[in-house]
Design a protein around this motif. Sequence first.
Motif, short mmCIF file in Angstrom:
data_model
loop_
_atom_site.label_atom_id
_atom_site.label_comp_id
_atom_site.label_asym_id
_atom_site.label_seq_id
_atom_site.Cartn_x
_atom_site.Cartn_y
_atom_site.Cartn_z
N SER A 1 0.85 -1.20 0.00
CA SER A 1 0.00 0.00 0.00
C SER A 1 0.88 1.24 0.00
O SER A 1 1.91 1.29 0.70
CB SER A 1 -0.86 0.04 1.26
N GLU B 1 -0.94 2.59 -14.88
CA GLU B 1 -1.02 4.02 -15.16
C GLU B 1 0.39 4.50 -15.52
O GLU B 1 1.35 4.15 -14.85
CB GLU B 1 -1.51 4.73 -13.89
N MET C 1 -8.74 -2.60 -8.42
CA MET C 1 -7.77 -1.56 -8.77
C MET C 1 -7.00 -1.22 -7.50
O MET C 1 -5.82 -1.01 -7.50
CB MET C 1 -8.54 -0.34 -9.28
N TYR D 1 -5.05 -1.52 -15.33
CA TYR D 1 -4.57 -1.17 -13.99
C TYR D 1 -3.14 -0.61 -13.99
O TYR D 1 -2.51 -0.48 -12.95
CB TYR D 1 -4.69 -2.38 -13.05
N SER E 1 -6.94 1.33 -5.55
CA SER E 1 -6.46 2.65 -5.18
C SER E 1 -7.46 3.71 -5.56
O SER E 1 -8.30 3.52 -6.43
CB SER E 1 -5.12 2.95 -5.85
N SER F 1 -2.91 9.56 -5.45
CA SER F 1 -3.43 8.22 -5.70
C SER F 1 -3.01 7.36 -4.51
O SER F 1 -1.83 7.29 -4.20
CB SER F 1 -2.83 7.70 -7.00
N LEU G 1 2.55 3.23 -12.52
CA LEU G 1 1.88 2.73 -11.33
C LEU G 1 1.15 1.45 -11.70
O LEU G 1 0.31 1.45 -12.60
CB LEU G 1 0.86 3.76 -10.82
N PHE H 1 -0.78 -1.05 -4.55
CA PHE H 1 0.02 -1.03 -5.79
C PHE H 1 0.91 -2.26 -5.78
O PHE H 1 1.57 -2.53 -4.78
CB PHE H 1 0.92 0.21 -5.84
N HIS I 1 -1.40 -0.68 -10.36
CA HIS I 1 -2.39 -0.65 -9.28
C HIS I 1 -2.82 -2.05 -8.88
O HIS I 1 -2.81 -2.98 -9.68
CB HIS I 1 -3.63 0.12 -9.74
N ASN J 1 -10.05 0.45 1.48
CA ASN J 1 -10.31 -0.21 0.21
C ASN J 1 -11.30 -1.34 0.41
O ASN J 1 -10.94 -2.51 0.41
CB ASN J 1 -8.99 -0.75 -0.36
N LYS K 1 -8.05 8.01 -6.42
CA LYS K 1 -7.27 9.10 -6.99
C LYS K 1 -7.99 10.44 -6.81
O LYS K 1 -9.20 10.52 -6.91
CB LYS K 1 -7.07 8.84 -8.48
#
Length: 770
Positions: A445, A721, A638, A719, A640, A655, A693, A659, A695, A625, A642
Amino acid sequence: MRDMHRNSTGSTNNSTNTNNKISSALRLSSPQQSLRRLGLCSQIATGEHSSPVVFPEKRAKVKASRKSSVPTTLRPDDQDTSENFEHRIDIGAGGGGDEKSDLLGYVVFSGKLVLDKRKISTNNNADAQQTSDVTNQDAVDAKLTSKALAWGSQVLHLDDVISVSYNAGLRHFTVHSYPFKKASCGLSCFIKSQRSRKDFRFVASSIEEALQWVGGCADQQCFVNCLPHPLSSSKKQASSELFQSDTPPELLFRCKTPPKMLVILNPRSGRGRSSKVFHGIVEPIFKLAGFRLEVVKTTCAGHARNLASSVDISTCPDGIICVGGDGIINEVLNGLLSRDNQKEGISIPIGIIPAGSDNSLVWTVLGVRDPISAAMAIVKGGLTATDVFAVEWIQTSTIHYGLTVSYYGFVSDVLELSEKYQKRFGPLRYFVAGFFKFLCLPRYSYEVEYLPALKTEREGKISGEKEAVDMSDLCTDIMSRSNKDGMPRASSLSSIDSIMTPSRISGGDLDTCSSNHASTEPSELVRGLDPKSKRLSSGRGNVTAEPEVIHPQLPLSTTPNWPRTRSKSRNDKGWTGLTTTLDTTRWGNTATNDREDISSTLSDPGPIWDAEPKWDADPNWDVENPIELPGPSDDTVMGSTKEVVPRFGDKWVVSKGRFLGILVCNHACRTVQSSQVVAPKAEHDDSTLDLLLVHGSGRLRLLRFFLLLQMGRHLSLPYVEYVKVKSVRIKPGKHNHNGCGIDGELFALNGQVISSMLPEQCRLIGRFRL
Ligand SMILES: Nc1ncnc2c1ncn2[C@@H]1O[C@H](COP(=O)(O)OP(=O)(O)OP(=O)(O)O)[C@@H](O)[C@H]1O
């Protein structure tokens, strides 16, 4: 050889056409120009340089001889003459037309040469004798252009030439080169072409012409190793008696002064093969090129850093050559940036000879992956400016610099675990560690906050602003404090792919999915970590105090130095151990590879300017989450959230959540072992970082990422980024394995870190050549 036949002679029929076509591009320089270029000079065997001496009568002679042997310009009425040539040189690359006729550049000198195919003797007297045996019947037309030496149907590109050896007063000279050796037809698809040494001994029509050829090579930046006449018993004799009668007393070929450099060699790199690579393969090339090198082998981790931070630059004015993996380069970089005069430090050119597990930097930036090509890139010279990023531990103000990538999550865990397997598996250790880590994959995390880069900024439209940043400003904060950091590495890991896939798969189309926020972000470039811009980037532009005031509550001894041993695990050492400051000199005195435990601050409340909470103080990701499924192999989230957080005009994107990995790339991060590219849009000199990222959590998701990475399609995953950023802040969640890798060095991620660019670039020796 790749190049030898590249522009071979065409048929007799098209030779006339070709001559016409090339006439404009191949206009020979006038004899006067050539003579000027020749710049008769001397590089006598001792290596001492003396001032040029001009000999008008010799020049006249040479002029005459050149006139008679080669037309100055190929005019239509010269065609007959040219048809009498035994071999025609199609400089226009096979008669491809005018547009191609400059493939070999402009002509520097032309005449007749005999390629002496007899084995080159080490006996100088025999050499002199042999030369006189060579008959002019074997002579072929030859041309030295600005890009190649062509004779008969053969072409040797000057890029492949290291130097020329010439014995004063003789007609012959030897060209030392490392052209590509082509694999035999059947195997060429499977075996990469490699460079190998090839010496060509030529005999010119006369001594004067030999001087012209050699002088022309010198003008084209080839080092000339000028030796005395083989019959002279001493250098003294060579320069007094013999030269007086036959040749100018001093021959001074105008070529570059041989560089003087420091070589820092990590003897442990590449499973201990680096010394062999250097002494067996690379050193002979540098010797041929006249380099003056001082070689230091590192004795322990940190040694290279100490050397780079303290070396007297006058002893290596032309730079430092690193022999090893990405880790040794990182040490040298950090050493250079910890010098008292950081501006001077960062300007010292860095050469790289790849001899470690992975050398992503030199492969990506200079397109070089084997030691011979790397040595040639250094010999050929030129500098490539490359961005440097800094990762700062906000709470402790410790900084570590990097040139390739910083990473968090799964990859840094693998880096840590790979240490255990270093001896047993060598470069394969990442794969092995990756496999085991994959089997017991934890959840990671993070809170990630990034400032997207504008397109205009990426294109360097505000380069003026960038240039205006004074290096001394830069140094105030980042650099001055970096002297204390001395974080160790675990091992090189710029090759992310080696974790999961040791195979080689070609890359495909790459789809980037930049953040929406990136395109709506009009802010000034926060490149560089000078205090002012850093404060701006963090949204606290009103803070004007000096760095010490900015972080008043920081005890001086709270650098999160975290040297690790190669053999101990993280648990063995206790990540949250004592607070201490690393004395870098200690590394230099360490006789073994193992490093002592030096850990970091636990209770540092952080700097005042950073006191404002950006996120919840102690994020509880399990609660935050709710869609996260329990169990180790969940693959549906996902994971996360944002949001965009505007601060003083800069909109930071926040965000947070789960991850699998966070990668902050300074360049495309190509890997030597495969054709994969981690950050396909990244440039090494665009003043931005490329943030990837990944995710979520779960093995399936991770597996898909690595598989698609091999195919160059990892960015298409929903997922994943990918965004270009000016700055990134990363804060680990509570129960993470909090490691951070920087160019293969491993650090503890206790607290928030911020990655940004330095305003000043470092300089790698060599240029990208196709
Ligand atoms: N003499 C030495 N003994 C042990 N470690 C060293 C020594 N010299 C340098 N190191 C450490 O080794 C690290 C890795 O070096 P480098 O990147 O050159 O090799 P590598 O590519 O990881 O090598 P390998 O092929 O062993 O994986 C450096 O960052 C440095 O901290």
